[in-house]
Structures are given as structure tokens and as C-alpha cells.
Design a protein around this motif. Structure first.
Motif, PDB file in Angstrom:
ATOM      1  N   SER A 147      -6.498  24.377  -8.031  1.00  0.00           N
ATOM      2  CA  SER A 147      -6.507  25.643  -7.825  1.00  0.00           C
ATOM      3  C   SER A 147      -7.285  26.091  -6.301  1.00  0.00           C
ATOM      4  O   SER A 147      -8.567  25.828  -6.464  1.00  0.00           O
ATOM      5  N   PRO A 148      -6.766  26.579  -5.586  1.00  0.00           N
ATOM      6  CA  PRO A 148      -7.463  27.115  -4.283  1.00  0.00           C
ATOM      7  C   PRO A 148      -8.761  27.906  -4.423  1.00  0.00           C
ATOM      8  O   PRO A 148      -9.687  27.996  -3.904  1.00  0.00           O
ATOM      9  N   LYS A 149      -8.499  28.946  -5.588  1.00  0.00           N
ATOM     10  CA  LYS A 149      -9.402  29.728  -5.876  1.00  0.00           C
ATOM     11  C   LYS A 149     -10.771  29.067  -6.463  1.00  0.00           C
ATOM     12  O   LYS A 149     -11.899  29.364  -6.144  1.00  0.00           O
ATOM     13  N   ARG A 150     -10.248  28.092  -7.399  1.00  0.00           N
ATOM     14  CA  ARG A 150     -11.503  27.378  -8.073  1.00  0.00           C
ATOM     15  C   ARG A 150     -12.163  26.474  -7.169  1.00  0.00           C
ATOM     16  O   ARG A 150     -13.554  26.246  -7.288  1.00  0.00           O
ATOM     17  N   TYR A 151     -11.447  25.861  -6.370  1.00  0.00           N
ATOM     18  CA  TYR A 151     -12.041  24.733  -5.575  1.00  0.00           C
ATOM     19  C   TYR A 151     -12.289  25.148  -3.848  1.00  0.00           C
ATOM     20  O   TYR A 151     -12.406  24.556  -3.206  1.00  0.00           O
ATOM     21  N   GLU A 152     -12.298  26.796  -3.703  1.00  0.00           N
ATOM     22  CA  GLU A 152     -12.633  27.174  -2.385  1.00  0.00           C
ATOM     23  C   GLU A 152     -14.324  26.809  -2.362  1.00  0.00           C
ATOM     24  O   GLU A 152     -14.686  26.727  -0.881  1.00  0.00           O
ATOM     25  N   SER A 153     -14.995  26.545  -3.129  1.00  0.00           N
ATOM     26  CA  SER A 153     -16.283  26.490  -2.934  1.00  0.00           C
ATOM     27  C   SER A 153     -16.775  24.957  -3.963  1.00  0.00           C
ATOM     28  O   SER A 153     -15.758  25.011  -4.848  1.00  0.00           O
ATOM     29  N   ILE A 154     -17.599  24.460  -3.698  1.00  0.00           N
ATOM     30  CA  ILE A 154     -18.021  23.072  -4.498  1.00  0.00           C
ATOM     31  C   ILE A 154     -18.542  23.567  -6.034  1.00  0.00           C
ATOM     32  O   ILE A 154     -18.803  22.617  -6.815  1.00  0.00           O
ATOM     33  N   SER A 155     -18.713  24.766  -6.352  1.00  0.00           N
ATOM     34  CA  SER A 155     -19.287  25.270  -7.629  1.00  0.00           C
ATOM     35  C   SER A 155     -18.122  25.012  -8.639  1.00  0.00           C
ATOM     36  O   SER A 155     -18.524  24.488  -9.784  1.00  0.00           O
ATOM     37  N   GLY A 156     -16.951  25.008  -8.217  1.00  0.00           N
ATOM     38  CA  GLY A 156     -15.816  24.716  -9.195  1.00  0.00           C
ATOM     39  C   GLY A 156     -15.786  23.423  -9.649  1.00  0.00           C
ATOM     40  O   GLY A 156     -15.678  22.909 -10.747  1.00  0.00           O
ATOM     41  N   TYR A 157     -16.303  22.212  -8.698  1.00  0.00           N
ATOM     42  CA  TYR A 157     -16.369  20.961  -9.102  1.00  0.00           C
ATOM     43  C   TYR A 157     -17.553  20.846  -9.992  1.00  0.00           C
ATOM     44  O   TYR A 157     -17.815  19.860 -10.926  1.00  0.00           O
ATOM     45  N   ALA A 158     -18.710  21.586  -9.548  1.00  0.00           N
ATOM     46  CA  ALA A 158     -20.167  21.627 -10.687  1.00  0.00           C
ATOM     47  C   ALA A 158     -19.526  21.808 -12.143  1.00  0.00           C
ATOM     48  O   ALA A 158     -19.957  21.299 -12.944  1.00  0.00           O
ATOM     49  N   THR A 159     -18.673  23.107 -12.039  1.00  0.00           N
ATOM     50  CA  THR A 159     -18.111  23.434 -13.627  1.00  0.00           C
ATOM     51  C   THR A 159     -17.423  22.183 -14.260  1.00  0.00           C
ATOM     52  O   THR A 159     -17.599  22.128 -15.452  1.00  0.00           O
ATOM     53  N   ASP A 160     -16.547  21.674 -13.264  1.00  0.00           N
ATOM     54  CA  ASP A 160     -15.798  20.408 -13.682  1.00  0.00           C
ATOM     55  C   ASP A 160     -16.603  19.367 -14.390  1.00  0.00           C
ATOM     56  O   ASP A 160     -16.668  18.836 -15.462  1.00  0.00           O
ATOM     57  N   VAL A 161     -18.076  19.190 -13.720  1.00  0.00           N
ATOM     58  CA  VAL A 161     -18.983  17.947 -14.190  1.00  0.00           C
ATOM     59  C   VAL A 161     -19.417  18.563 -15.489  1.00  0.00           C
ATOM     60  O   VAL A 161     -19.426  17.873 -16.556  1.00  0.00           O
ATOM     61  N   ALA A 162     -19.888  19.632 -15.509  1.00  0.00           N
ATOM     62  CA  ALA A 162     -20.130  20.160 -16.914  1.00  0.00           C
ATOM     63  C   ALA A 162     -19.244  20.059 -18.139  1.00  0.00           C
ATOM     64  O   ALA A 162     -19.509  19.815 -19.175  1.00  0.00           O
ATOM     65  N   ASP A 163     -18.019  20.592 -17.963  1.00  0.00           N
ATOM     66  CA  ASP A 163     -17.032  20.259 -18.477  1.00  0.00           C
ATOM     67  C   ASP A 163     -16.975  18.904 -19.115  1.00  0.00           C
ATOM     68  O   ASP A 163     -16.590  18.614 -20.456  1.00  0.00           O
ATOM     69  N   ILE A 164     -16.974  17.892 -18.196  1.00  0.00           N
ATOM     70  CA  ILE A 164     -16.763  16.499 -18.669  1.00  0.00           C
ATOM     71  C   ILE A 164     -17.975  16.080 -19.525  1.00  0.00           C
ATOM     72  O   ILE A 164     -17.855  15.540 -20.492  1.00  0.00           O
ATOM     73  N   ILE A 165     -19.279  16.343 -19.370  1.00  0.00           N
ATOM     74  CA  ILE A 165     -20.410  15.903 -20.004  1.00  0.00           C
ATOM     75  C   ILE A 165     -20.279  16.654 -21.308  1.00  0.00           C
ATOM     76  O   ILE A 165     -20.678  16.032 -22.463  1.00  0.00           O
ATOM     77  N   GLN A 166     -20.007  17.680 -21.420  1.00  0.00           N
ATOM     78  CA  GLN A 166     -19.781  18.417 -22.695  1.00  0.00           C
ATOM     79  C   GLN A 166     -18.405  17.928 -23.523  1.00  0.00           C
ATOM     80  O   GLN A 166     -18.713  17.636 -24.636  1.00  0.00           O
ATOM     81  N   ALA A 167     -17.333  17.706 -22.873  1.00  0.00           N
ATOM     82  CA  ALA A 167     -16.257  17.138 -23.583  1.00  0.00           C
ATOM     83  C   ALA A 167     -16.498  15.691 -24.180  1.00  0.00           C
ATOM     84  O   ALA A 167     -16.300  15.304 -25.079  1.00  0.00           O
ATOM     85  N   LEU A 168     -17.422  14.960 -23.479  1.00  0.00           N
ATOM     86  CA  LEU A 168     -17.662  13.580 -23.926  1.00  0.00           C
ATOM     87  C   LEU A 168     -18.896  13.512 -24.789  1.00  0.00           C
ATOM     88  O   LEU A 168     -19.163  12.493 -25.690  1.00  0.00           O
ATOM     89  N   ASP A 169     -19.801  14.586 -24.871  1.00  0.00           N
ATOM     90  CA  ASP A 169     -20.786  14.811 -25.655  1.00  0.00           C
ATOM     91  C   ASP A 169     -21.735  13.630 -25.343  1.00  0.00           C
ATOM     92  O   ASP A 169     -22.282  12.955 -26.240  1.00  0.00           O
ATOM     93  N   ILE A 170     -21.861  13.480 -24.190  1.00  0.00           N
ATOM     94  CA  ILE A 170     -22.903  12.595 -23.816  1.00  0.00           C
ATOM     95  C   ILE A 170     -24.143  12.962 -23.460  1.00  0.00           C
ATOM     96  O   ILE A 170     -24.548  14.060 -22.786  1.00  0.00           O
ATOM     97  N   LYS A 171     -25.407  12.233 -23.716  1.00  0.00           N
ATOM     98  CA  LYS A 171     -26.776  12.632 -23.555  1.00  0.00           C
ATOM     99  C   LYS A 171     -27.344  11.677 -22.601  1.00  0.00           C
ATOM    100  O   LYS A 171     -27.015  10.405 -22.230  1.00  0.00           O
ATOM    101  N   ASN A 172     -28.638  12.055 -22.319  1.00  0.00           N
ATOM    102  CA  ASN A 172     -29.644  11.087 -21.428  1.00  0.00           C
ATOM    103  C   ASN A 172     -28.868  10.608 -20.107  1.00  0.00           C
ATOM    104  O   ASN A 172     -28.681   9.389 -19.863  1.00  0.00           O
TER     105      ASN A 172
END
Length: 266
Positions: A64-89
């Protein structure tokens, strides 16, 4: 959308390990760029690999051009990935812009990432004459870069790949990077490149509360040595190490040096 599909996530290594390494690639490449690094850590760590949306085998329907017009959209993706996989440390290893993406994730989602490794990363690529900051590019250089991308994207990718990869005695490395760049849809590449080259996250450096390692290479067209010195000086708990290889992709051109730096930090 299923996050596993969206980001083409792969979990490898020791599934019983207490610590997880999350590797995040830079612009124009994908998770396979870490292929020479991963084997050194598979025995002792769980390892997560993924592709940023817009590149690699990530699902283009998620772009989505709106989501990725700044790198904050990618930071949200990283948070989504960590939460979805339920990984720690989690130790986050980010190459190029992904280092700053990981940094923003650690700031916006406290506790999600425990340690941060910035591999050839920059908080700002554009020079700033107001405070004497050297980012490596002036306005003319960036204007010329985008004119070249828009004029003939494939020709630009071929030329830029050689400058960024260096290691002229191994032309196959630059050729592989050029091929990876050329596989990206030009309009997507240009939009993401603008988000990267015009970012400025210098004020966020002081907000980093986790141990951080900065890895600097020699003759990096995108990140001069002054940038890594700036990161070291402005991130509270930070140390810097230089690897003796040229170019913007030390994990490809000198994997053993990068492995040693990561292992020492871990």
C-alpha cells in the motif's frame, strides 16, 4: 491477510532455543541475502527470516503506497511478525534501512526487542548543513538518483549495484544485486527508495533503551563512516565495530567477519 504469507516468513534453527534472532534485509534484496550468515547460528538460536513487503517473495497484494510511504509501516510489520510468532528474547539484526526499522519497532513497542544490531544503517542519508551532519548525499545527488531511477530503472539498477556492492574482483555479487533490484516493480522501488533516502530519525536515537551494536564497512557508498560514529555517539547503550570489507553488503561479501561481530555481541 495471513502474516506468514504476507512476509514470506521462515523459521529455522533451534526451535527449542531460548533466544530468537530476527534477520531483516535492506532495500533491493531479500531474506536470501543472509544465507551465508544463518548456518553459524542455527544450532544455538531460533532464527526468523522474512521479506519486506514490496520485495522478495512477500505478497505484493499487501503493498500500500499509503502504508509504506514512510518506514513506519515496515516497523508495524515487524511488530506484527513478532506478535504473530509469539517469540521472546529477540535480537533484531537489520541490514541498511531495516536497522532503523528495527530501532523504531523497539521504541514504539517496548519490550518486543531485547537487542539491536545495525548493519550498515543510517538515521539520515541526506547531509544537513545546519548542524554539520554528514549523511553521504546532498540534494543534487539524491535528485540525480531519482531522475535516473525514473528515466531508466533497469539501467540505474545495473549501475547502482556495482557502486553499492563494490568488490570489483567478484562481479557476480553486483550482478546478483542488480538482478534482485530489477525484479522489483519500478514504481514500488521508487516509492520505497524515497521513503528511505529522505528519512530523518536522528531524534529517535536517544530513545533507544536496548543494547545496540553498529557494524560499519569501508567505502560504503550509502553509509560513510561518520554516520556509524554518529550512531555510536547518540544511541545510549551502543558500541561500534568495523569490518574490513568494502561496500554496503558485508554479510554477502565478508560473512565470516559479520558472523564474528554478531557472535561477540551476543
Amino acid at each position: 491477510m495471513d502474516i506468514i504469507q504476507r512476509n514470506n516468513i521462515h523459521v529455522v534453527g533451534n526451535q527449542e532455543a531460548l533466544q530468537t534472532l530476527v534477520f531483516s534485509h535492506g532495500f533491493g534484496i531479500d531474506q536470501t541475502s543472509f544465507s551465508k550468515i544463518i548456518p553459524a547460528f542455527e544450532k544455538d538460536y531460533q532464527v526468523v527470516l522474512f521479506d519486506n513487503v514490496g520485495g522478495g517473495k512477500a505478497d505484493m497484494k499487501a503493498f500500500s503506497p499509503k502504508r509504506y510511504e514512510s518506514i513506519s509501516g515496515y516497523a508495524t510489520d515487524v511488530a506484527d511478525i513478532i506478535q504473530a510468532l509469539d517469540i521472546k528474547n529477540v535480537t533484531f539484526i537489520g541490514h541498511s534501512v531495516s536497522g532503523i526499522i528495527g530501532m523504531l519497532t523497539s521504541i514504539h513497542y517496548p519490550g518486543m526487542i531485547e537487542r539491536l544490531i545495525l548493519l550498515g544503517s543510517s538515521p539520515r542519508y541526506l547531509n544537513d548543513s545546519r548542524d554539520g551532519y554528514t549523511g553521504g548525499f546532498d540534494n543534487y545527488a539524491l535528485t540525480s538518483l531519482f531522475e535516473a531511477m525514473e528515466g531508466n530503472y533497469h539501467a540505474w539498477a545495473s549501475g547502482f549495484s556495482k557502486l553499492a556492492m563494490r568488490n570489483e574482483d567478484r562481479p557476480e555479487l553486483a550482478a546478483a544485486f542488480a538482478s534482485s533490484l530489477q525484479a522489483i516493480r519500478p514504481d514500488v522501488a521508487i516509492l520505497v527508495a524515497r521513503a528511505i533516502f529522505y528519512l530523518d530519525h536522528r531524534k529517535d536515537l536517544a530513545k533507544v533503551t536496548i543494547p545496540t551494536l553498529v557494524i560499519q564497512t569501508a567505502n560504503d557508498i550509502a553509509v560513510p563512516e561518520q554516520v556509524s560514529e554518529y550512531l555510536e555517539a547518540n544511541i545510549p547503550d551502543c558500541r561500534r565495530v568495523k569490518v574490513q570489507t568494502e561496500g554496503h553488503f558485508p554479510h554477502i561479501s565478508a560473512p565470516q567477519e559479520v558472523i564474528a561481530a554478531i557472535q561477540s555481541f551476543l
